[in-house]
Design a protein around this motif. Structure first.
Motif, PDB file in Angstrom:
ATOM      1  N   UNK A 187      41.402 -40.582 -19.985  1.00 11.30           N
ATOM      2  CA  UNK A 187      42.316 -40.362 -18.869  1.00 11.30           C
ATOM      3  C   UNK A 187      43.663 -41.026 -19.107  1.00 11.30           C
ATOM      4  N   UNK A 188      44.714 -40.268 -18.876  1.00 14.32           N
ATOM      5  CA  UNK A 188      46.060 -40.812 -18.970  1.00 14.32           C
ATOM      6  C   UNK A 188      46.533 -41.064 -17.541  1.00 14.32           C
ATOM      7  N   UNK A 189      46.059 -42.158 -16.979  1.00  9.87           N
ATOM      8  CA  UNK A 189      46.350 -42.457 -15.573  1.00  9.87           C
ATOM      9  C   UNK A 189      47.837 -42.707 -15.336  1.00  9.87           C
ATOM     10  N   UNK A 190      48.510 -43.277 -16.318  1.00 13.31           N
ATOM     11  CA  UNK A 190      49.946 -43.545 -16.151  1.00 13.31           C
ATOM     12  C   UNK A 190      50.712 -42.243 -16.020  1.00 13.31           C
ATOM     13  N   UNK A 191      50.396 -41.258 -16.856  1.00 14.31           N
ATOM     14  CA  UNK A 191      51.072 -39.954 -16.777  1.00 14.31           C
ATOM     15  C   UNK A 191      50.800 -39.283 -15.437  1.00 14.31           C
ATOM     16  N   UNK A 192      49.567 -39.402 -14.969  1.00 12.23           N
ATOM     17  CA  UNK A 192      49.218 -38.806 -13.682  1.00 12.23           C
ATOM     18  C   UNK A 192      49.948 -39.516 -12.533  1.00 12.23           C
ATOM     19  N   UNK A 193      50.041 -40.829 -12.594  1.00 12.61           N
ATOM     20  CA  UNK A 193      50.768 -41.584 -11.561  1.00 12.61           C
ATOM     21  C   UNK A 193      52.244 -41.198 -11.553  1.00 12.61           C
ATOM     22  N   UNK A 194      52.832 -41.072 -12.730  1.00 11.72           N
ATOM     23  CA  UNK A 194      54.242 -40.668 -12.814  1.00 11.72           C
ATOM     24  C   UNK A 194      54.444 -39.260 -12.267  1.00 11.72           C
ATOM     25  N   UNK A 195      53.497 -38.370 -12.540  1.00  8.89           N
ATOM     26  CA  UNK A 195      53.565 -37.003 -12.013  1.00  8.89           C
ATOM     27  C   UNK A 195      53.588 -37.027 -10.488  1.00  8.89           C
TER      28      UNK A 195
END
Length: 197
Positions: free
Chosen positions: A117-125
């Protein structure tokens, strides 16, 4: 024929020289620890991504690399994804293109499909989409998964974000107690945070 530089070495130095030379020759022949097939595959993927996103053309008499229109680049990149299924780099680039095209649900699915999971990318999205509650939920997941060394930073990020966007859930004592119950190391982080206030 004598090798004059070897005349000044003792037996131990000659043995070390032979071992190091053998290792160097082996590394040059077989690569420095990276599988040649893997290296070739990465190179092939990078070329395919570049061809999907950019075109070489003449521009005022000079060769130039120009990006494809977003819709065409998205279509080209989806074909590349078929050759390299579930590739994180391609999925993130597809999500970026979908976001530019206004396909937000598709972009969210692509970011969520990235493994691990790329949680940082999802949070930025979610932040770009002004979905602050969802971003806070992702920051909470990050807080639950980080190492002790990163715990303070993750906690600070979540609390500051919650204050900035007036997210009450993350500012109540119940939330802090829940985090402490999940991770005992969080207590010292909370103490440090309170002392800074």
């Amino acid at each position: 024929m004598k090798l004059y530089f070897l005349q000044h070495f003792n037996l131990l130095q000659k043995a070390q020289f032979a071992v190091y030379s053998t290792i160097l020759v082996g590394a040059l022949i077989f690569g420095f620890g990276q599988n040649q097939k893997e290296k070739s595959l990465q190179s092939e993927k990078a070329v395919a991504i570049e061809k999907a996103l950019y075109i070489k053309t003449e521009f005022f008499g000079a060769n130039a690399i120009v990006p494809f229109p977003t819709a065409q680049a998205r279509e080209n990149l989806s074909e590349v994804l078929q050759r390299f299924p579930d590739d994180a780099e391609i999925l993130i680039k597809l999500a970026d293109l979908d976001e530019k095209l206004g396909n937000f649900d598709q972009a969210e699915q692509e970011i969520s499909a990235v493994k691990p999971e790329n949680l940082t990318a999802l949070a930025n999205f979610y932040e770009r989409r002004a979905q602050f509650e969802k971003k806070a939920e992702i920051l909470e997941k990050i807080l639950a998964t980080v190492t002790e060394e990163k715990l303070g930073e993750a906690f600070s990020t979540l609390i500051n974000f919650a204050k900035k966007h007036d997210l009450e859930k993350y500012q109540k004592p119940d939330f802090f107690q829940k985090i402490i119950n999940q991770n005992n190391a969080a207590f010292s982080v909370f103490q440090q945070y309170v002392e800074k206030l």
